[in-house]
Design a protein around this motif. Structure first.
Motif, PDB file in Angstrom:
ATOM      1  N   ASP A  52      -7.873  10.151 -14.169  1.00  0.00           N
ATOM      2  CA  ASP A  52      -7.663   9.325 -12.983  1.00  0.00           C
ATOM      3  C   ASP A  52      -6.235   9.442 -12.454  1.00  0.00           C
ATOM      4  OD1 ASP A  52      -8.398   7.619 -10.944  1.00  0.00           O
ATOM      5  OD2 ASP A  52      -7.812   5.827 -12.037  1.00  0.00           O
ATOM      6  N   GLU A  53      -5.230   9.147 -13.286  1.00  0.00           N
ATOM      7  CA  GLU A  53      -3.835   9.235 -12.856  1.00  0.00           C
ATOM      8  C   GLU A  53      -3.015   9.927 -13.936  1.00  0.00           C
ATOM      9  OE1 GLU A  53      -2.767   8.599 -10.000  1.00  0.00           O
ATOM     10  OE2 GLU A  53      -4.386   7.420  -9.123  1.00  0.00           O
ATOM     11  N   ASN A  54      -1.883  10.537 -13.528  1.00  0.00           N
ATOM     12  CA  ASN A  54      -1.015  11.250 -14.465  1.00  0.00           C
ATOM     13  C   ASN A  54       0.438  10.993 -14.101  1.00  0.00           C
ATOM     14  OD1 ASN A  54      -0.172  12.946 -16.525  1.00  0.00           O
ATOM     15  ND2 ASN A  54      -0.371  14.802 -15.305  1.00  0.00           N
ATOM     16  N   GLY A  55       0.853   9.718 -14.182  1.00  0.00           N
ATOM     17  CA  GLY A  55       2.225   9.350 -13.885  1.00  0.00           C
ATOM     18  C   GLY A  55       3.184   9.860 -14.942  1.00  0.00           C
ATOM     19  N   PRO A  56       4.475   9.976 -14.623  1.00  0.00           N
ATOM     20  CA  PRO A  56       5.451  10.506 -15.579  1.00  0.00           C
ATOM     21  C   PRO A  56       5.722   9.534 -16.721  1.00  0.00           C
ATOM     22  CG  PRO A  56       6.555   9.716 -13.617  1.00  0.00           C
ATOM     23  CD  PRO A  56       5.088   9.638 -13.321  1.00  0.00           C
ATOM     24  N   ALA A  57       6.087  10.100 -17.865  1.00  0.00           N
ATOM     25  CA  ALA A  57       6.445   9.274 -19.023  1.00  0.00           C
ATOM     26  C   ALA A  57       7.739   8.522 -18.744  1.00  0.00           C
ATOM     27  CB  ALA A  57       6.600  10.157 -20.261  1.00  0.00           C
ATOM     28  N   SER A  58       7.947   7.426 -19.455  1.00  0.00           N
ATOM     29  CA  SER A  58       9.129   6.594 -19.225  1.00  0.00           C
ATOM     30  C   SER A  58       9.528   5.926 -20.531  1.00  0.00           C
ATOM     31  CB  SER A  58       8.825   5.532 -18.153  1.00  0.00           C
ATOM     32  OG  SER A  58       7.787   4.669 -18.603  1.00  0.00           O
ATOM     33  N   GLY A  59      10.655   5.201 -20.483  1.00  0.00           N
ATOM     34  CA  GLY A  59      11.120   4.450 -21.641  1.00  0.00           C
ATOM     35  C   GLY A  59      11.574   5.343 -22.783  1.00  0.00           C
TER      36      GLY A  59
ATOM     37  N   PRO B 277       0.847  -1.205   0.000  1.00  0.00           N
ATOM     38  CA  PRO B 277       0.000   0.000   0.000  1.00  0.00           C
ATOM     39  C   PRO B 277       0.871   1.240   0.000  1.00  0.00           C
ATOM     40  CG  PRO B 277       0.043  -0.960   2.201  1.00  0.00           C
ATOM     41  CD  PRO B 277       0.831  -1.879   1.322  1.00  0.00           C
ATOM     42  N   SER B 278       0.735   2.059  -1.015  1.00  0.00           N
ATOM     43  CA  SER B 278       1.531   3.291  -1.133  1.00  0.00           C
ATOM     44  C   SER B 278       0.651   4.493  -0.923  1.00  0.00           C
ATOM     45  CB  SER B 278       2.177   3.358  -2.524  1.00  0.00           C
ATOM     46  OG  SER B 278       2.817   4.588  -2.703  1.00  0.00           O
ATOM     47  N   PRO B 279       1.130   5.518  -0.195  1.00  0.00           N
ATOM     48  CA  PRO B 279       0.301   6.718   0.017  1.00  0.00           C
ATOM     49  C   PRO B 279       0.221   7.604  -1.190  1.00  0.00           C
ATOM     50  CG  PRO B 279       2.461   6.990   1.041  1.00  0.00           C
ATOM     51  CD  PRO B 279       2.403   5.587   0.531  1.00  0.00           C
ATOM     52  N   SER B 280       1.015   7.355  -2.228  1.00  0.00           N
ATOM     53  CA  SER B 280       1.021   8.243  -3.384  1.00  0.00           C
ATOM     54  C   SER B 280      -0.217   8.048  -4.231  1.00  0.00           C
ATOM     55  CB  SER B 280       2.262   7.975  -4.232  1.00  0.00           C
ATOM     56  OG  SER B 280       2.200   8.684  -5.434  1.00  0.00           O
ATOM     57  N   ARG B 281      -0.592   9.109  -4.969  1.00  0.00           N
ATOM     58  CA  ARG B 281      -1.756   9.025  -5.845  1.00  0.00           C
ATOM     59  C   ARG B 281      -1.431   8.317  -7.133  1.00  0.00           C
ATOM     60  NH1 ARG B 281      -3.875  14.605  -7.048  1.00  0.00           N
ATOM     61  NH2 ARG B 281      -5.212  13.348  -8.346  1.00  0.00           N
ATOM     62  N   SER B 282      -0.183   8.361  -7.594  1.00  0.00           N
ATOM     63  CA  SER B 282       0.147   7.729  -8.865  1.00  0.00           C
ATOM     64  C   SER B 282       1.491   7.062  -8.748  1.00  0.00           C
ATOM     65  CB  SER B 282       0.175   8.758 -10.003  1.00  0.00           C
ATOM     66  OG  SER B 282       1.232   9.669  -9.785  1.00  0.00           O
ATOM     67  N   ALA B 283       1.650   5.881  -9.337  1.00  0.00           N
ATOM     68  CA  ALA B 283       2.914   5.165  -9.372  1.00  0.00           C
ATOM     69  C   ALA B 283       3.178   4.770 -10.798  1.00  0.00           C
ATOM     70  CB  ALA B 283       2.862   3.925  -8.484  1.00  0.00           C
TER      71      ALA B 283
ATOM     72  N   SER C 252       6.729   6.220 -23.583  1.00  0.00           N
ATOM     73  CA  SER C 252       5.392   5.665 -23.322  1.00  0.00           C
ATOM     74  C   SER C 252       4.827   6.302 -22.061  1.00  0.00           C
ATOM     75  CB  SER C 252       5.447   4.139 -23.156  1.00  0.00           C
ATOM     76  OG  SER C 252       6.244   3.787 -22.042  1.00  0.00           O
ATOM     77  N   PHE C 253       3.496   6.439 -22.051  1.00  0.00           N
ATOM     78  CA  PHE C 253       2.785   6.952 -20.883  1.00  0.00           C
ATOM     79  C   PHE C 253       2.247   5.778 -20.067  1.00  0.00           C
ATOM     80  CE2 PHE C 253       2.050  11.013 -23.325  1.00  0.00           C
ATOM     81  CZ  PHE C 253       2.715  11.827 -22.409  1.00  0.00           C
ATOM     82  N   PRO C 254       2.277   5.877 -18.727  1.00  0.00           N
ATOM     83  CA  PRO C 254       1.797   4.753 -17.912  1.00  0.00           C
ATOM     84  C   PRO C 254       0.295   4.744 -17.669  1.00  0.00           C
ATOM     85  CG  PRO C 254       2.717   6.439 -16.496  1.00  0.00           C
ATOM     86  CD  PRO C 254       2.917   6.920 -17.905  1.00  0.00           C
ATOM     87  N   ASP C 255      -0.367   5.881 -17.839  1.00  0.00           N
ATOM     88  CA  ASP C 255      -1.768   5.995 -17.427  1.00  0.00           C
ATOM     89  C   ASP C 255      -2.694   6.431 -18.553  1.00  0.00           C
ATOM     90  OD1 ASP C 255      -1.185   5.357 -14.676  1.00  0.00           O
ATOM     91  OD2 ASP C 255      -0.318   7.360 -14.495  1.00  0.00           O
ATOM     92  N   GLY C 256      -2.316   6.162 -19.791  1.00  0.00           N
ATOM     93  CA  GLY C 256      -3.192   6.471 -20.917  1.00  0.00           C
ATOM     94  C   GLY C 256      -3.302   7.941 -21.255  1.00  0.00           C
ATOM     95  N   GLN C 257      -2.322   8.753 -20.870  1.00  0.00           N
ATOM     96  CA  GLN C 257      -2.370  10.175 -21.204  1.00  0.00           C
ATOM     97  C   GLN C 257      -2.304  10.363 -22.717  1.00  0.00           C
ATOM     98  OE1 GLN C 257      -0.248   8.749 -18.965  1.00  0.00           O
ATOM     99  NE2 GLN C 257       0.394  10.201 -17.388  1.00  0.00           N
ATOM    100  N   ARG C 258      -2.825  11.498 -23.168  1.00  0.00           N
ATOM    101  CA  ARG C 258      -2.823  11.824 -24.595  1.00  0.00           C
ATOM    102  C   ARG C 258      -2.196  13.200 -24.797  1.00  0.00           C
ATOM    103  NH1 ARG C 258      -3.711   7.778 -27.970  1.00  0.00           N
ATOM    104  NH2 ARG C 258      -4.251   9.361 -29.528  1.00  0.00           N
TER     105      ARG C 258
END
Length: 497
Positions: free
Chosen positions: A479-486, A350-356, A430-436
């Protein structure tokens, strides 16, 4: 807040913070980055306040006649647009949004500085009204301020605000009708002018088919129709688009979202607060809703299972189904990729953060988890990609910076430093949370699913060894806005910055 002109009096001092927030909100739409937005907002607010003070002092006007002028907020917003136009003329256009630069060279932009009779109808009508009436209309319809705040700011009686607003909307409509008839029209438009007036006066009514076809072909009459129908829900858009010009609808949406963050969803209903009939109707509806909820609660309690066996009680019940509204994955379900036992931030953790955000590890293929807490209105956050294995020397280093974020939207900047000289470049991530991605400057993009590919603009393809490339973009999220990666530059994986 930046160093701005000193307030002249207590009233102006009380509104300075609100003025800055308003101007910065529009300047952010007009520019290509947060630094440029602050510079544009500072310059525009300084110039806008100077113009407001000059008009209030009657400088250059006829003392025996009222000079048409806009209220303070739309006046400051037009100062942002005028300052952006000055930047484009002075060679600083690269700091502006690309779409705004195109608009500044179009016929639409010329309407705001051209002959008065050819200027947007809403702009002319608002300037022609008394300042207090125009202020009430703008603060309510465009800024979405609650009735109590509007009454306090304009020193009006809250009990009579709904009636006052209805009267002001009628005055605005009359000014728009007169302005529509005064401007040059061809014979067909003039023939439809009286029918357009009659149709837009009716609270509910169908538009005749011939008039509907005409409005679809004639931009001038369509603009008049939007301004002449104050009760159809299109008045805020007509005001914002007609007075601000480029980005008016986007600014309107930002102010609506800001109001929802402060006050909850929905625009203020002036009638429900002040009219006794509406107050009684709301009370009756509330009692009915409360009775229905109590009945549904009693029915739900009566249908709940009781008297389970001891084994079922020890196991917490045999029904392992989750509520329909709970869309979160269960602890046994991997969310994006299987995690090894040694990986931190596993689904069961369980993580207190809103996005991982999960980023692939270039060496072992094992995912790593990085947590980025987000706070509305907080300082920009920076996220970097996961470095490749020590055996592979990274060819580049990428940094992803979240400059700004609002409900379902955000602004970000990507900076990449390359070890080798480049004649051209292509960056993927790539985006982790389906951002556009919705808009980008200093580069071009394509997106398929969560994969984004960015190519260089014509003026920044060449990058020297040890140099860097940078571009910014606007995006949407849910819903979530995690940072881009890869991140990968020309097919080679980039290390974290």
């Amino acid at each position: 807040m930046p160093d701005l002109p000193s307030p002249r009096n207590a009233t102006e001092a009380a509104l300075f913070s609100e003025y800055w927030d308003t101007v910065l909100s529009y300047a952010d739409l007009c520019t290509s980055g947060s630094a440029a937005a602050h510079d544009l907002a500072h310059e525009a607010l300084t110039e806008g306040l100077r113009e407001l003070r000059a008009e209030e002092n009657g400088t250059g006007g006829n003392p025996g006649r009222r000079v048409p002028r806009l209220p303070a907020v739309p006046q400051l917003l037009t100062a942002v647009r005028a300052t952006a136009a000055a930047w484009e003329t002075q060679g600083h256009g690269h700091r502006l949004a690309p779409d705004l630069r195109l608009w500044l060279h179009s016929e639409q932009a010329a309407r705001y500085t051209g002959p008065p009779l050819r200027r947007p109808l809403a702009l002319r009508a608002l300037r022609d009204m008394q300042e207090s009436d125009a202020d009430l209309l703008w603060l309510t319809e465009v800024e979405s301020l609650p009735s109590a705040a509007v009454a306090r700011r304009l020193r009006l009686d809250p009990a009579g605000l709904a009636e006052e607003l209805a009267e002001v909307r009628g005055l605005f409509r009359d000014r728009c009708r007169r302005g529509h008839l005064d401007r040059p029209m061809d014979a067909e438009c003039r023939a439809y002018a009286r029918l357009l007036d009659a149709v837009t006066r009716a609270p509910v009514g169908e538009t005749p088919e011939d008039l509907s076809h005409h409005l679809a072909r004639c931009a001038q009459c369509a603009e008049a129709a939007a301004c002449l129908r104050p009760h159809g829900g299109g008045l805020p858009a007509a005001l914002a688009g007609g007075v601000i010009g480029w980005g008016g609808l986007a600014y309107l949406e930002r102010r609506r979202r800001a109001a929802e963050v402060r006050l909850g969803p929905g625009r203020p209903d002036f009638g429900a607060e002040t009219e006794p009939g509406n107050r009684g109707r709301v009370l009756r509806n509330g009692l009915i809703v409360a009775a229905v909820l109590v009945s549904m609660l009693a029915l739900a309690v009566s249908l709940m299972p009781f008297g389970g066996t001891g084994d079922e009680a020890a196991r917490g019940g045999t029904d392992d189904r989750r509520p329909v509204a709970d869309t979160r994955p269960s602890p046994q379900e991997p969310t994006r990729a299987p995690s090894s036992p040694g990986t931190t931030g596993s689904p069961a953790d369980p993580s207190p953060s809103r996005s991982a955000a999960r980023t692939p590890d270039g060496a072992s293929g094992q995912p790593s988890v990085k947590t980025v807490p987000r706070t509305q209105g907080a300082a920009p956050t920076t996220a970097t990609t996961t470095a490749p294995s020590p055996s592979a020397q990274p060819a580049c280093r990428a940094t992803y910076t979240l400059d700004n974020e609002w409900p379902d939207g955000f602004q970000a900047t990507v900076t990449v430093t390359t070890e080798q000289a480049l004649d051209d470049w292509r960056l993927t991530w790539s985006f982790p949370d389906g951002q556009r991605v919705t808009q980008m400057w200093d580069a071009a993009f394509t997106q398929q699913g969560s994969q984004v590919a960015v190519t260089a603009a014509s003026y920044n393809r060449a990058v020297p060894a040890g140099g860097s490339l940078s571009f910014g973009f606007l995006g949407s999220w849910y819903d979530e806005n995690g940072p881009a990666s890869g991140f990968a530059l020309n097919g080679k994986v980039c290390a974290g910055g």
